[in-house]
Design a protein around this motif. Sequence first.
Motif, PDB file in Angstrom:
ATOM      1  N   ALA A  15       1.115   7.695   0.331  1.00  0.00           N
ATOM      2  CA  ALA A  15       1.365   8.177  -1.029  1.00  0.00           C
ATOM      3  C   ALA A  15       0.504   9.403  -1.362  1.00  0.00           C
ATOM      4  O   ALA A  15       0.880  10.236  -2.179  1.00  0.00           O
ATOM      5  CB  ALA A  15       1.102   7.059  -2.034  1.00  0.00           C
ATOM      6  N   ALA A  16      -0.657   9.498  -0.716  1.00  0.00           N
ATOM      7  CA  ALA A  16      -1.522  10.664  -0.973  1.00  0.00           C
ATOM      8  C   ALA A  16      -1.039  11.891  -0.203  1.00  0.00           C
ATOM      9  O   ALA A  16      -1.613  12.967  -0.337  1.00  0.00           O
ATOM     10  CB  ALA A  16      -2.959  10.336  -0.573  1.00  0.00           C
ATOM     11  N   ILE A  17       0.021  11.729   0.605  1.00  0.00           N
ATOM     12  CA  ILE A  17       0.507  12.843   1.429  1.00  0.00           C
ATOM     13  C   ILE A  17       1.877  13.330   0.950  1.00  0.00           C
ATOM     14  O   ILE A  17       2.093  14.524   0.761  1.00  0.00           O
ATOM     15  CB  ILE A  17       0.606  12.404   2.917  1.00  0.00           C
ATOM     16  CG1 ILE A  17      -0.745  11.903   3.417  1.00  0.00           C
ATOM     17  CG2 ILE A  17       1.103  13.567   3.775  1.00  0.00           C
ATOM     18  CD1 ILE A  17      -0.683  11.253   4.797  1.00  0.00           C
TER      19      ILE A  17
ATOM     20  N   VAL B 132      -4.517   5.202  -7.740  1.00  0.00           N
ATOM     21  CA  VAL B 132      -4.528   3.832  -8.276  1.00  0.00           C
ATOM     22  C   VAL B 132      -3.635   2.922  -7.418  1.00  0.00           C
ATOM     23  O   VAL B 132      -3.990   1.781  -7.113  1.00  0.00           O
ATOM     24  CB  VAL B 132      -4.085   3.828  -9.765  1.00  0.00           C
ATOM     25  CG1 VAL B 132      -3.890   2.413 -10.277  1.00  0.00           C
ATOM     26  CG2 VAL B 132      -5.127   4.551 -10.611  1.00  0.00           C
ATOM     27  N   GLN B 133      -2.486   3.476  -7.009  1.00  0.00           N
ATOM     28  CA  GLN B 133      -1.569   2.707  -6.151  1.00  0.00           C
ATOM     29  C   GLN B 133      -2.289   2.230  -4.878  1.00  0.00           C
ATOM     30  O   GLN B 133      -2.197   1.061  -4.487  1.00  0.00           O
ATOM     31  CB  GLN B 133      -0.377   3.600  -5.780  1.00  0.00           C
ATOM     32  CG  GLN B 133       0.592   2.957  -4.812  1.00  0.00           C
ATOM     33  CD  GLN B 133       1.712   3.912  -4.417  1.00  0.00           C
ATOM     34  OE1 GLN B 133       1.828   5.014  -4.939  1.00  0.00           O
ATOM     35  NE2 GLN B 133       2.551   3.485  -3.495  1.00  0.00           N
ATOM     36  N   MET B 134      -3.028   3.135  -4.252  1.00  0.00           N
ATOM     37  CA  MET B 134      -3.721   2.773  -3.006  1.00  0.00           C
ATOM     38  C   MET B 134      -4.812   1.736  -3.273  1.00  0.00           C
ATOM     39  O   MET B 134      -5.022   0.818  -2.493  1.00  0.00           O
ATOM     40  CB  MET B 134      -4.288   4.031  -2.341  1.00  0.00           C
ATOM     41  CG  MET B 134      -3.192   4.901  -1.748  1.00  0.00           C
ATOM     42  SD  MET B 134      -3.821   6.276  -0.776  1.00  0.00           S
ATOM     43  CE  MET B 134      -4.390   7.370  -2.031  1.00  0.00           C
TER      44      MET B 134
ATOM     45  N   LEU C 105      -6.851  -3.919  -3.073  1.00  0.00           N
ATOM     46  CA  LEU C 105      -7.330  -5.143  -3.729  1.00  0.00           C
ATOM     47  C   LEU C 105      -6.444  -6.337  -3.359  1.00  0.00           C
ATOM     48  O   LEU C 105      -6.936  -7.465  -3.208  1.00  0.00           O
ATOM     49  CB  LEU C 105      -7.358  -4.941  -5.251  1.00  0.00           C
ATOM     50  CG  LEU C 105      -8.125  -5.998  -6.031  1.00  0.00           C
ATOM     51  CD1 LEU C 105      -9.619  -5.927  -5.727  1.00  0.00           C
ATOM     52  CD2 LEU C 105      -7.907  -5.856  -7.536  1.00  0.00           C
ATOM     53  N   ALA C 106      -5.137  -6.073  -3.202  1.00  0.00           N
ATOM     54  CA  ALA C 106      -4.217  -7.165  -2.821  1.00  0.00           C
ATOM     55  C   ALA C 106      -4.596  -7.723  -1.452  1.00  0.00           C
ATOM     56  O   ALA C 106      -4.562  -8.945  -1.243  1.00  0.00           O
ATOM     57  CB  ALA C 106      -2.782  -6.668  -2.818  1.00  0.00           C
TER      58      ALA C 106
END
Length: 404
Positions: A383-385, A332-334, A339-340
């Motif tokens: 963040a996914a790592i 969700v963070q990514m 989207l930003a």
Amino acid sequence: MDISLSDEQRVFQAEVRDFLNDNLTPDIKEAGRLCTTIMAEHEATWKWHRILHRQGWAAPNWPVEYGGPGWDAVQRYLYSLEYARTGAPPLSPLGFAMVGPAIMGHGSAAQKAFYLPRILSGEDVWCQGYSEPGAGSDLANLQCRAVADGPDGSDYIINGSKIWTSDAHHANRMFCLVRTNTDGKPQTGITFLLLEMDTPGITVEPIHILGGDHEFNQVFFQDVRVPQSGRVGAENDGWTVAKYLLEFERGVAVGVGPLRTRLDEICGLAQARRDSDGNALIGDAGFARALAALDVELTAVEYTGHRTMAEIAKRGSPGPASSMMKTRATEVQMAISELATQAIAYYAAPHQPEERLPGANLEPIGQRDEMSVTGRYLNDRAAAIYGGSNEIQRNIMAKLVLGM
Ligand SMILES: Cc1cc2nc3c(=O)[nH]c(=O)nc-3n(C[C@H](O)[C@H](O)[C@H](O)COP(=O)(O)OP(=O)(O)OC[C@H]3O[C@@H](n4cnc5c(N)ncnc54)[C@H](O)[C@@H]3O)c2cc1C
């Protein structure tokens, strides 16, 4: 389910909000605004840590016996929400959220008495020496070697290297995993050590991340002598401590409060931005749908966060819920940072990391408030790592939750 707040909880929330707003100096607030990774600008972050410590709030999750504020789960949640809303910079999790709980759970009485107050006060800055060039997901393959030495075997001599070590260039202490035995299963020959970063033989080389920031490093050890009194748990039993700590790391890999704030900011931006015909971005059906979908997903993550906290309260550690939380929250963070970038459109293209350095006086291309958007988008890919990649978290869930 009644999720409304009681009067006492509202009073608590107002007290937290007032304190944070009254004590966030402009330089500290700026560090929060410009932060694009887990670590905000060093000086301002540690100044803020000490302010929170004086208030007794530096480690909201710690038990009272070690200096925590004694809040219940709702109070901790309200604190994290208010914290994110004020835009305060994140505190480094390496001390109070990672090595701190590991010392509480596995350290000796002397280690608890020495290290915990220093973590709380911000006197010590920690880094984590787990990963190596050949040992990331396959952490048990680590090769950094510690051999017993000294007249009565009271020291270790360390040789090898650690990589991706966040904040090693600021830290005065490291918690690390070293190989003390090469026989048997790799997991059974690992030891958990605490050491001082100014020990002769340690060198720190910077590595710059995708967004241009200097967050992590490679650390080299050449004949580094450290006392065995820095060992947490028994020799060759460091894997137990490491796994315990990793559960906490995954639990904190994403603060949900900041994600809600970031989504709210995108919503505000989409209402304010107009195209050449004067239409607001929020009126674009595709954009509004993407925003609403992320809102729903983030709400689900928030509830997963509550479940993780309930697990900690029940079992003392988060268990596999932390893997679930880590995976969904970072996805969700990514998506939010993506989207930003869509919201600021062309202004996402001129990425200017040098504008985010302390004291920078360059004129940004685009709005000053949007300076961190591209940096966040790029750095959020990590963040996914970190904390164990999301693929590895799925393996853990398959094994521990689905029994596969
Ligand atoms: C910003 C950032 C900060 C970090 N900070 C620290 C730190 O302070 N201290 C520290 O010790 N480490 C730190 N790390 C390192 C991090 O923990 C590792 O990058 C991570 O564990 C992955 O290891 P690796 O990079 O060696 O990738 P690899 O293990 O080589 O993996 C490469 C790819 O293969 C996939 N993969 C590997 N094995 C499997 C498998 N069995 N099943 C399915 N897929 C698999 C992975 O998911 C990944 O996509 C940090 C990393 C980042 C990005």
